[in-house]
Enzyme design. Structure first.
Site, PDB file in Angstrom:
ATOM      1  N   CYS A 263      12.844 -15.461  -7.848  1.00  0.00           N
ATOM      2  CA  CYS A 263      11.517 -15.174  -7.378  1.00  0.00           C
ATOM      3  C   CYS A 263      11.427 -13.781  -7.909  1.00  0.00           C
ATOM      4  CB  CYS A 263      11.252 -15.478  -5.991  1.00  0.00           C
ATOM      5  SG  CYS A 263      10.051 -14.705  -5.269  1.00  0.00           S
TER       6      CYS A 263
ATOM      7  N   CYS B 260      10.273 -10.225  -4.346  1.00  0.00           N
ATOM      8  CA  CYS B 260      11.184  -9.055  -3.770  1.00  0.00           C
ATOM      9  C   CYS B 260      12.312  -8.490  -4.675  1.00  0.00           C
ATOM     10  CB  CYS B 260      12.216  -9.647  -2.593  1.00  0.00           C
ATOM     11  SG  CYS B 260      11.337 -10.206  -1.087  1.00  0.00           S
TER      12      CYS B 260
ATOM     13  N   CYS C 160       9.804 -18.116   3.081  1.00  0.00           N
ATOM     14  CA  CYS C 160       9.502 -16.648   2.211  1.00  0.00           C
ATOM     15  C   CYS C 160       9.530 -15.680   3.434  1.00  0.00           C
ATOM     16  CB  CYS C 160       8.300 -16.520   1.408  1.00  0.00           C
ATOM     17  SG  CYS C 160       7.909 -14.874   0.932  1.00  0.00           S
TER      18      CYS C 160
ATOM     19  N   TYR D 287     -13.028   4.596  -3.404  1.00  0.00           N
ATOM     20  CA  TYR D 287     -12.325   3.459  -3.207  1.00  0.00           C
ATOM     21  C   TYR D 287     -12.104   3.153  -2.024  1.00  0.00           C
ATOM     22  CZ  TYR D 287     -11.267   5.858  -7.633  1.00  0.00           C
ATOM     23  OH  TYR D 287     -11.504   6.568  -8.768  1.00  0.00           O
TER      24      TYR D 287
ATOM     25  N   GLU E 144     -17.309   2.225  -3.181  1.00  0.00           N
ATOM     26  CA  GLU E 144     -16.535   1.218  -3.663  1.00  0.00           C
ATOM     27  C   GLU E 144     -17.371   0.097  -4.603  1.00  0.00           C
ATOM     28  OE1 GLU E 144     -13.297  -0.740  -2.964  1.00  0.00           O
ATOM     29  OE2 GLU E 144     -14.493  -2.066  -4.073  1.00  0.00           O
TER      30      GLU E 144
ATOM     31  N   ASP F 171      -8.237   6.657  -2.481  1.00  0.00           N
ATOM     32  CA  ASP F 171      -7.284   5.442  -2.689  1.00  0.00           C
ATOM     33  C   ASP F 171      -7.577   4.424  -3.558  1.00  0.00           C
ATOM     34  OD1 ASP F 171      -5.482   3.311  -1.442  1.00  0.00           O
ATOM     35  OD2 ASP F 171      -6.608   2.962   0.143  1.00  0.00           O
TER      36      ASP F 171
ATOM     37  N   CYS G 201      -0.754   3.326  -3.885  1.00  0.00           N
ATOM     38  CA  CYS G 201       0.164   2.533  -4.056  1.00  0.00           C
ATOM     39  C   CYS G 201       0.949   2.592  -5.114  1.00  0.00           C
ATOM     40  CB  CYS G 201      -0.350   1.218  -3.883  1.00  0.00           C
ATOM     41  SG  CYS G 201      -1.565   0.718  -5.225  1.00  0.00           S
TER      42      CYS G 201
HETATM   43  C1  LIG Z   1      -6.052   0.272  -3.039  1.00  0.00           C
HETATM   44  S1  LIG Z   1      -7.955  -0.478  -2.842  1.00  0.00           S
HETATM   45  C2  LIG Z   1      -8.145   0.686  -1.288  1.00  0.00           C
HETATM   46  C3  LIG Z   1      -9.166   0.239  -0.189  1.00  0.00           C
HETATM   47  C4  LIG Z   1      -9.261   0.821   1.140  1.00  0.00           C
HETATM   48  N1  LIG Z   1      -9.273   2.202   0.715  1.00  0.00           N
HETATM   49  C5  LIG Z   1      -8.324   0.077   2.145  1.00  0.00           C
HETATM   50  O1  LIG Z   1      -7.424   0.977   2.412  1.00  0.00           O
HETATM   51  O2  LIG Z   1      -8.350  -1.035   2.305  1.00  0.00           O
HETATM   52  C6  LIG Z   1      -8.714   0.180  -4.013  1.00  0.00           C
HETATM   53  C7  LIG Z   1     -10.301  -0.233  -3.970  1.00  0.00           C
HETATM   54  O3  LIG Z   1     -10.761   0.371  -5.045  1.00  0.00           O
HETATM   55  C8  LIG Z   1     -11.736  -0.398  -5.671  1.00  0.00           C
HETATM   56  N2  LIG Z   1     -12.044   0.167  -7.062  1.00  0.00           N
HETATM   57  C9  LIG Z   1     -11.456  -0.141  -8.000  1.00  0.00           C
HETATM   58  N3  LIG Z   1     -11.802   0.546  -9.102  1.00  0.00           N
HETATM   59  C10 LIG Z   1     -13.019   1.228  -8.732  1.00  0.00           C
HETATM   60  C11 LIG Z   1     -13.804   2.102  -9.218  1.00  0.00           C
HETATM   61  N4  LIG Z   1     -14.084   2.399 -10.515  1.00  0.00           N
HETATM   62  N5  LIG Z   1     -14.819   2.608  -8.456  1.00  0.00           N
HETATM   63  C12 LIG Z   1     -14.968   2.284  -7.266  1.00  0.00           C
HETATM   64  N6  LIG Z   1     -14.139   1.633  -6.466  1.00  0.00           N
HETATM   65  C13 LIG Z   1     -13.065   1.098  -7.040  1.00  0.00           C
HETATM   66  C14 LIG Z   1     -11.052  -1.605  -5.405  1.00  0.00           C
HETATM   67  O4  LIG Z   1     -12.182  -2.724  -5.480  1.00  0.00           O
HETATM   68  C15 LIG Z   1     -10.332  -1.792  -4.020  1.00  0.00           C
HETATM   69  O5  LIG Z   1     -11.329  -2.084  -3.082  1.00  0.00           O
END
Ligand SMILES: C[S@@+](CC[C@H](N)C(=O)[O-])C[C@H]1O[C@@H](n2cnc3c(N)ncnc32)[C@H](O)[C@@H]1O
Length: 454
Positions: free
Chosen positions: A79, A82, A160, A312, A333, A382, A409
């Site tokens: 898989c 992990c 899992c 984000y 977002e 983020d 991440c």
């Molecule tokens: C890692 S997630 C973080 C979401 C939130 N901060 C949380 O902790 O739940 C990244 C987010 O960025 C958004 N995203 C991706 N590219 C983007 C962009 N160019 N402008 C604005 N948002 C974006 C995605 O849709 C997603 O919701």
């Protein structure tokens, strides 16, 4: 010495790669060996040689690491979920800290000491979102399972340890239903067949369940019977049919048809309730998400005078968590549905000092600053795994918020972006959080503060 494919070597494992694989050097040539652990002496077979590195297969452990454990999962070797199940959990936390430290030491101007990774008390069944591919296995049987490592072969799912147990039970029940009713499943090669994926989201604290049936077409045979089974037997709160007829690896298509319930569920994080829709991002490990958000807020050292940008922002979680510490929050977002949920979340939680804007951070940030003349004191970002774009980095450098909190991440892109921000910022702290136990992934919070001009 030239490294040759299909030859055996005895090597010492000197470090870990970004996917938790062991690294050995043969006459200074790097070899990556999945499942081998730092400190071990192993016999390997070279399976692939590229211009500057090679891949080896572990044949025999000659000297074993004291941190090696017997994997508890029957499908671990095949898989792709992990990659660290053969390593003691506490040691996986050290490996993640070192992985981030190596990137930081290699890239940043300032020598920042990365903090020890914050782990989970119970690192099992932590995911609240499962995405099970549906297809035909090698024996020509219909299966709901997991993708085998680096392939699109579906292997049947067993118990899992990452997924929520309820989502697995539901997926098994759907598998039984489609076999009994002879409902067709998607074939990636011919692009024929109906059911492609089963996505299940669970509100860990509310116990609300959303089941999304991703289909290559419109009508599911015995649709009503399937929905009734899910609702009656598993108390599923909402069932959504998602249409995805494209030839793509992206799981969800753009169209959602609600078959039962309202099309959303709620979950609780900290003191707040959040509405979650099929298309919106919501952290997959809510226990650690709470830890992450609280640390980010603590490290930001916010004040009641601050204007905070939550870039984000997804469904507004971080901004809502931070709202009581600051004067005003602006969340940005790109997914419209997520902004719709974020506004609803602010309303449900009676947060009045927050404004959400749908759009690309690259453009919205420019607009907020240049047209609306809104200047942030603190910016929290983020972004997705690819990190920040250059316009956003340049915007931050131009408006000079006193602090930037970078939640990521993907430590590789985070460190790359922080290197550019170092032009005006000093990286103060980097805190890894184990959001994805037993995988090689790690979440980080970093705080950067504006350098004093001398
Ligand atoms: C890692 S997630 C973080 C979401 C939130 N901060 C949380 O902790 O739940 C990244 C987010 O960025 C958004 N995203 C991706 N590219 C983007 C962009 N160019 N402008 C604005 N948002 C974006 C995605 O849709 C997603 O919701």
């Amino acid at each position: 010495m030239e490294i040759k494919k299909n030859e055996e070597y005895i090597v010492n494992i000197i470090d870990y790669g970004m996917e938790g694989e062991g690294i050995a050097k043969i006459e200074n040539f790097t070899v990556f060996i999945p499942n081998a652990m730092k400190g071990e002496k192993v016999k390997i077979l070279i399976v692939k040689v590229l211009s500057s590195y090679a891949y080896g297969k572990l044949l025999e452990i000659i000297e074993q690491s004291p941190y090696r454990i017997e994997s508890d999962c029957a499908t671990y070797q095949r898989c792709g979920g992990c990659s660290l199940r053969h390593i003691d959990y506490e040691e996986t936390l050290n490996i993640k800290q070192n992985m981030v430290q190596n990137l930081v030491s290699k890239t940043l101007n300032k020598n920042v000491k990365v903090k020890p990774t914050i782990g989970m008390g119970n690192p099992y069944h932590y995911r609240n979102k499962a995405q099970f591919p549906v297809g035909i296995n090698k024996q020509n049987e219909k299966v709901v399972g997991v993708f085998a490592k680096r392939t699109h072969e579906i292997i049947p799912m067993q118990d899992c340890f990452l997924q929520n147990t309820m989502s697995q039970e539901i997926a098994f029940a759907i598998q039984k239903f489609i076999i009994e009713k002879d409902i067709s499943v998607y074939n990636e090669e011919t692009r024929e067949g109906l059911l492609r994926h089963i996505v299940i989201k669970v509100g860990i604290r509310t116990h609300e369940i959303m089941c999304i049936l991703v289909v290559n077409g419109n009508k599911i045979p015995y649709e009503q019977e399937l929905v009734e089974m899910l609702v009656k037997r598993y108390n599923v709160k909402t069932v959504v049919k998602n249409i995805n007829t494209k030839n793509t690896n992206v799981i969800l298509g753009e169209e959602n048809i609600v078959l039962h319930g309202d099309g959303y569920i709620y979950d609780i994080l900290g003191d707040y309730t959040f509405k979650i829709s099929p298309m919106s991002f919501y952290q997959v490990n809510p226990v650690q998400a709470e830890v992450l958000y609280n640390i980010a807020i603590e490290m930001a050292n916010l004040s009641k005078e601050d204007i905070l940008f939550d870039l984000y922002c997804g469904i507004g979680t971080i901004g809502i968590f931070a709202s009581s510490y600051v004067k005003k929050v602006y969340g940005v977002e790109i997914v419209e549905q997520a902004i719709y949920d974020a506004k609803e979340n602010a309303r449900i939680n009676q947060i009045e000092n927050i404004e959400f804007i749908a759009g690309d951070v690259e453009k919205v940030l420019t607009n907020l600053i240049e047209k609306k003349q809104v200047y942030p004191d603190v910016v929290m970002v983020d972004p997705p795994r690819k990190g920040l774009d250059n316009t956003t980095i340049n915007n931050i450098l131009a408006v000079e918020p006193k602090k930037v909190v970078y939640i990521s991440c993907n430590p590789a892109t985070m460190v790359r972006d922080m290197k550019l921000l170092e032009e005006k910022y000093e990286v103060n702290e980097i805190q890894p959080v184990d959001m994805f136990p037993f995988t090689s992934h790690v979440e980080c919070v970093a705080v950067l503060s504006l350098k004093e001009l001398t």
